[in-house]
Write a protein that holds these residues in place. Sequence first.
Motif, PDB file in Angstrom:
ATOM      1  N   SER A 125       0.824  -1.210   0.000  1.00 45.41           N
ATOM      2  CA  SER A 125       0.000   0.000   0.000  1.00 45.41           C
ATOM      3  C   SER A 125       0.856   1.258   0.000  1.00 45.41           C
ATOM      4  CB  SER A 125      -0.971  -0.004   1.186  1.00 45.41           C
ATOM      5  OG  SER A 125      -0.303  -0.275   2.398  1.00 45.41           O
ATOM      6  N   ALA A 126       2.012   1.230   0.666  1.00 51.51           N
ATOM      7  CA  ALA A 126       2.918   2.376   0.601  1.00 51.51           C
ATOM      8  C   ALA A 126       3.411   2.581  -0.827  1.00 51.51           C
ATOM      9  CB  ALA A 126       4.103   2.176   1.550  1.00 51.51           C
ATOM     10  N   GLY A 127       3.719   1.483  -1.506  1.00 49.46           N
ATOM     11  CA  GLY A 127       4.128   1.584  -2.902  1.00 49.46           C
ATOM     12  C   GLY A 127       3.033   2.139  -3.782  1.00 49.46           C
ATOM     13  N   LEU A 128       1.807   1.722  -3.530  1.00 53.07           N
ATOM     14  CA  LEU A 128       0.669   2.248  -4.278  1.00 53.07           C
ATOM     15  C   LEU A 128       0.510   3.742  -4.049  1.00 53.07           C
ATOM     16  CD1 LEU A 128      -1.994   1.777  -5.938  1.00 53.07           C
ATOM     17  CD2 LEU A 128      -3.110   1.457  -3.713  1.00 53.07           C
ATOM     18  N   MET A 129       0.577   4.173  -2.785  1.00 54.56           N
ATOM     19  CA  MET A 129       0.408   5.591  -2.489  1.00 54.56           C
ATOM     20  C   MET A 129       1.531   6.427  -3.096  1.00 54.56           C
ATOM     21  SD  MET A 129      -1.261   5.639   1.356  1.00 54.56           S
ATOM     22  CE  MET A 129      -0.032   4.588   2.151  1.00 54.56           C
ATOM     23  N   ALA A 130       2.755   5.883  -3.060  1.00 52.90           N
ATOM     24  CA  ALA A 130       3.879   6.594  -3.675  1.00 52.90           C
ATOM     25  C   ALA A 130       3.649   6.790  -5.166  1.00 52.90           C
ATOM     26  CB  ALA A 130       5.177   5.839  -3.423  1.00 52.90           C
TER      27      ALA A 130
END
Length: 228
Positions: free
Chosen positions: A71-76
């Motif tokens: 999810s952090a990768g998605l938000m980035a």
Amino acid sequence: MMDRPVINEKVRDYLRSEQKQLSGPLGEIEQWANERRVPVIPHETVVYFKWLLPLLKPQQVLEIGTAIGFSAGLMAECMNDQGHIITIERNPDMITKAVENFKKLGIEDRVTLLEGQAQDLMETIASDSIDFLFMDSAKAKYYSFFPECFRVLKKGGVLAVDDVLQGGTILDDSQDVPKRRRKIHLKLNAFLDVVLTHPALDASIIPVGDGLLLITKRKDADFSFMKE
């Protein structure tokens, strides 16, 4: 809660299969997690975030519950190059995999991974500094975490809280809930009782995944009574 959606199975499968799929390394991470039953946000929530975050244009994001870093990768991916994510995780195995995935995605310089207990680490984050906060951690802790979430959010900032409907069982009488899940049930209900009607907040539950709660901070308020 990928197997406990709050919509019927046919609609769930449609939302997960027919909406635009991820490509590249992020898509590979999503596929890896789904094939191994590693809990990550379901695809309908993925698509919703890809629509929501470009509208909000957050520059500073906080995530409680890194897991494997998906999810952090998605938000980035949804933020501009100046955006930064602070993400908190206590599980060593998850931390190892998240670090690996951040390297795979090439976002190490845009993500700060804090290792340890969220309750302690959140106290190190400045007040009114976060534009968007995603909380996907221990559900029984949402209630006691909320005062710190509220403190670090800017006015107009948005808090997204995952898995608040518990497959619809959030509506059950507590005596009908298995003892092993009763604490989560009671704490989540207490949390919702506060945030859904509080005058300092605008809140809405979106029926994607297992229920995504969106809260906007409208004005200052004292939520210290929720601390444990």
